[in-house]
Enzyme design. Structure first.
Site, PDB file in Angstrom:
ATOM      1  N   SER A 143      10.630  62.221  62.877  1.00 41.93           N
ATOM      2  CA  SER A 143       9.611  62.327  63.904  1.00 41.93           C
ATOM      3  C   SER A 143       8.603  63.425  63.601  1.00 41.93           C
ATOM      4  O   SER A 143       7.872  63.357  62.626  1.00 41.93           O
ATOM      5  CB  SER A 143      10.275  62.536  65.265  1.00 41.93           C
ATOM      6  OG  SER A 143       9.335  62.428  66.308  1.00 41.93           O
TER       7      SER A 143
ATOM      8  N   ASP B 221       2.473  61.303  67.323  1.00 43.28           N
ATOM      9  CA  ASP B 221       3.172  62.064  66.285  1.00 43.28           C
ATOM     10  C   ASP B 221       3.471  61.139  65.101  1.00 43.28           C
ATOM     11  O   ASP B 221       3.187  59.938  65.147  1.00 43.28           O
ATOM     12  CB  ASP B 221       4.423  62.738  66.849  1.00 43.28           C
ATOM     13  CG  ASP B 221       5.517  61.769  67.244  1.00 43.28           C
ATOM     14  OD1 ASP B 221       5.219  60.585  67.479  1.00 43.28           O
ATOM     15  OD2 ASP B 221       6.691  62.196  67.326  1.00 43.28           O
TER      16      ASP B 221
ATOM     17  N   ASP C 202       6.274  57.890  68.394  1.00 47.40           N
ATOM     18  CA  ASP C 202       7.025  57.732  69.638  1.00 47.40           C
ATOM     19  C   ASP C 202       6.608  58.755  70.701  1.00 47.40           C
ATOM     20  O   ASP C 202       7.075  58.687  71.839  1.00 47.40           O
ATOM     21  CB  ASP C 202       8.542  57.769  69.407  1.00 47.40           C
ATOM     22  CG  ASP C 202       9.048  59.105  68.898  1.00 47.40           C
ATOM     23  OD1 ASP C 202       8.235  59.979  68.543  1.00 47.40           O
ATOM     24  OD2 ASP C 202      10.287  59.280  68.841  1.00 47.40           O
ATOM     25  N   ARG C 203       5.720  59.686  70.345  1.00 43.13           N
ATOM     26  CA  ARG C 203       5.266  60.677  71.317  1.00 43.13           C
ATOM     27  C   ARG C 203       3.736  60.705  71.336  1.00 43.13           C
ATOM     28  O   ARG C 203       3.083  60.318  70.370  1.00 43.13           O
ATOM     29  CB  ARG C 203       5.809  62.065  70.963  1.00 43.13           C
ATOM     30  CG  ARG C 203       7.324  62.054  70.759  1.00 43.13           C
ATOM     31  CD  ARG C 203       7.955  63.397  70.966  1.00 43.13           C
ATOM     32  NE  ARG C 203       7.344  64.457  70.184  1.00 43.13           N
ATOM     33  CZ  ARG C 203       7.615  65.744  70.376  1.00 43.13           C
ATOM     34  NH1 ARG C 203       8.451  66.099  71.327  1.00 43.13           N
ATOM     35  NH2 ARG C 203       7.050  66.659  69.629  1.00 43.13           N
TER      36      ARG C 203
ATOM     37  N   SER D 265       8.682  66.785  76.574  1.00 43.28           N
ATOM     38  CA  SER D 265       8.162  66.969  75.218  1.00 43.28           C
ATOM     39  C   SER D 265       7.321  65.761  74.801  1.00 43.28           C
ATOM     40  O   SER D 265       7.565  65.144  73.772  1.00 43.28           O
ATOM     41  CB  SER D 265       9.296  67.215  74.229  1.00 43.28           C
ATOM     42  OG  SER D 265      10.279  66.201  74.307  1.00 43.28           O
TER      43      SER D 265
ATOM     44  N   LYS E 196      11.110  56.280  74.213  1.00 42.05           N
ATOM     45  CA  LYS E 196       9.730  56.759  74.321  1.00 42.05           C
ATOM     46  C   LYS E 196       8.872  56.027  73.297  1.00 42.05           C
ATOM     47  O   LYS E 196       9.328  55.685  72.218  1.00 42.05           O
ATOM     48  CB  LYS E 196       9.668  58.272  74.126  1.00 42.05           C
ATOM     49  CG  LYS E 196      10.261  58.810  72.840  1.00 42.05           C
ATOM     50  CD  LYS E 196      10.214  60.330  72.865  1.00 42.05           C
ATOM     51  CE  LYS E 196      10.809  60.943  71.613  1.00 42.05           C
ATOM     52  NZ  LYS E 196      12.272  60.842  71.561  1.00 42.05           N
TER      53      LYS E 196
END
Length: 619
Positions: A173, A330, A334-335, A433, A445
């Site tokens: 990640s 990211d 996933d973020r 986060s 996520k």
């Protein structure tokens, strides 16, 4: 197995023994099993140079599953990510899945990967994914291996769509470029939780020697059991994305422009496609960060959560192009981080908790418009226990259900699946986060869907002459101000971390937690590591016990709630603190001042950074 004390390699001038029998056995095992010349060479060089401490660190412990799977530095050793440990983990997983699923071979596993690691290093995500596939194919298991890099959310999505028993994503990640990881999903499409993680590692220990065919990546060219799910997954994902699109006509004519940066990762193509599904013109890409780069060459760290300092290129491009909203995914997509240009010509970079307030409001608002006859009491939203409690406040006023889980989307995903199986509706879930789940197509996520949902929300708000920051203020004025602060300290010594938390558990005597911190009295203490909660009559924690990580929450008499915990993926002690005001009441500046004072006391008295050698990092 041979004699571990014997000459491990007669072709090299290296010691026949380190003087440590446990280490000798580990060295011997490594050199017997590892077929990668580069990682073998690393161990041989350390052995030749007499670096026994580093050898012990690398060889005498194994990785364990944290909040996001296995993560470690790439390199030689049983405690690191490399060919051998990936094969061993996959073999262990095979033996465990074989017990759980009689139809394992026919249902198969999904395997995906990001773009970490140089191909020349023999340790790239793609190579590790191919070895994962080979280890499974050699056992006669159907494998759905993506033919190119994909966002992490595509793996759990594919697990459910293809009815596979499990999925593996090779990714670290947002970690530093030297790291990689191995994330496992169960048949329900959620990351594995206990006991699956522990049972897999038991099987790794029980069957550590790799099967000879596990190294045979040529199986990928010949096995009829291998399929590429890329096209069907992308098509289905984009189709299902329409379930969270509510204003396509408005999107088509918006005056807003968006900039997107994929942070040298996998997201560019997929975010562009998602925007087209929603009726938008594609966002303007940051060209320097559009294509994969495992060195993350234009950012000091590949984590958009760090804020404005790592969004510099995206913000400059937005100003040049007249775009008011910047979206940053990211490296494994996933973020999501979001920044918005204000009338003051300054950028507002939203925190994860602020974005969750906006997205939670938006998803509920859209649900109300699209489902006027549905029962609000059957609607759910979720958050992790270290995240803002803003959704609790909204739920209390609006009548839907709110739940908290342990940190990590693996807990959220599993709980959401249970709720769905019970016929309930889940609109939204998040962790502070910058991890968001909009809808339930993916039980994890998902930065791709979150990016386009944020774009639609911004578009709608613009149509009623509001921006996102103004809407956030309205949310807080309606449901109560929720002022939160999150940051962390780096600590590379596990002994120090353990000492800090054990001191809190025995503060003024054995098994006595602190009763105050600075001038602030403590009302309740919850220690998830030990299963203790002073607010409960039986003193037992309602959340599941999590002995593999440290986490203590303090509820102060002034209403502040602060949690200290260790990261599941990095050498960090994180802290999370929040002050909440009542709806229509509360002076924001007062809440901010009180919060800052509590945090300072928490850091000074409980963490003692100077004494413990902690390195602070701001978020």
């Amino acid at each position: 197995m041979g004699d571990p004390a014997g000459d491990v390699n007669s072709n090299l001038l290296i010691p026949t023994s380190t003087g440590d029998s446990e280490l000798d056995a580990a060295v011997w095992q490594w050199l017997q099993w590892d077929k990668n010349p580069k990682t073998r060479g690393q161990i041989e060089a350390l052995l030749q140079d007499g670096k026994n401490k580093e050898l012990r660190d690398r060889l005498c412990s194994r990785m364990s599953f944290g909040t996001a799977g296995l993560r470690s530095a790439m390199g030689a050793g049983f405690s690191r990510i490399n060919d051998l440990t990936i094969i061993q983990t996959t073999q262990g997983m095979f033996h465990y899945l074989e017990k759980k699923f009689p139809d394992l071979q026919s249902r198969g596993l999904v395997v995906g990967y990001d773009t970490r690691g140089q191909a020349s290093s023999n340790c790239s995500s793609e190579r590790l994914a191919k070895l994962t596939a080979a280890a499974l194919l050699s056992r006669g298991v159907q494998v759905y291996l993506f033919s190119r890099y994909v966002p992490t959310p595509f793996v759990p999505y594919a697990v459910q769509k293809l009815r596979a028993v499990a999925g593996v994503m090779i990714t670290a990640s947002h970690n530093r470029k030297e790291d990689n990881g191995y994330k496992v999903y169960w048949e329900n499409g959620a990351q594995i939780t206990s006991p699956h993680d522990k049972e897999i590692l038991k099987c790794v220990e029980q069957y550590p020697e790799p099967c000879a065919d596990s190294w045979s990546v040529n199986l990928l060219d010949t096995s009829p059991l291998l399929q590429d799910p890329l096209q069907v997954v992308v098509e289905n994902y984009m189709e299902d994305l329409q379930a969270v699109c509510f204003h396509r006509a408005l999107n088509q004519k918006t005056r807003l422009r968006f900039v997107h940066t994929s942070f040298h990762g996998v997201a560019h193509d997929y975010v562009q496609s998602a925007f087209r599904v929603f009726g938008f013109n594609p966002p303007i890409p940051v060209l320097e960060q559009k294509d994969p780069d495992p060195n993350f060459s234009t950012v000091k760290c590949p984590n958009p959560e760090e804020g404005e300092c790592v969004l510099e290129l995206a913000l400059k491009l937005a100003e040049k192009e007249g775009a008011r909203v910047v979206l940053a995914t990211d490296p494994d997509a996933d973020r999501l981080a979001v920044a918005e240009l204000q009338d003051s010509d300054r950028w507002k970079v939203f925190t994860g908790n602020e974005l969750a307030a906006l997205l939670g409001w938006w998803m509920f608002f859209c649900w109300g418009k699209s489902s006027p006859t549905s029962k609000v009491q059957d609607v759910h939203m979720l958050a992790t226990t270290v995240s803002s409690s803003i959704l609790r406040a909204i739920a209390s006023k609006e009548g839907f259900q709110y739940e908290e889980t342990l940190p990590g989307f693996k807990w959220i995903g599993s709980r959401v699946k249970t709720l769905l199986d019970q016929g309930q509706t889940v609109l939204f879930a998040f962790e502070e986060s910058i991890g968001f789940m909009c809808g339930t197509a993916v039980l994890d996520k998902d930065g791709v869907s979150a990016a386009v949902v944020v774009a639609e929300m911004a578009t709608y708000l613009d149509s009623v002459n509001l921006n996102m920051k103004q809407q956030l203020t309205q949310i807080y004025e309606t449901y109560g101000y929720h002022i939160s602060r999150t940051s962390y300290f780096l600590c590379y010594d596990p002994t120090t971390i353990k000492r800090i938390f054990e001191r809190l558990r025995n503060y003024s005597g054995p098994k006595q937690y602190p009763q105050a911190c600075g001038a602030y009295g403590i009302l309740h203490v919850r220690d998830v590591t030990m299963g203790y909660d002073s607010s409960q009559q039986n003193k037992k924690c309602l959340l599941p016990v999590s002995k593999n990580s440290q986490m203590i929450t303090f509820t102060f008499q002034n209403g502040c709630v602060a949690t200290m915990r260790t990261s599941g993926t990095e050498p960090k002690i994180k802290y999370y603190a929040e002050m909440c005001g009542a709806p229509g009441q509360g002076d924001r500046s007062f809440l901010e001042g009180e919060l800052q004072k509590v945090i300072q006391a928490l850091v000074d008295e409980f963490l003692e950074p100077s004494k413990n050698g902690l390195i602070w990092r701001a978020l």
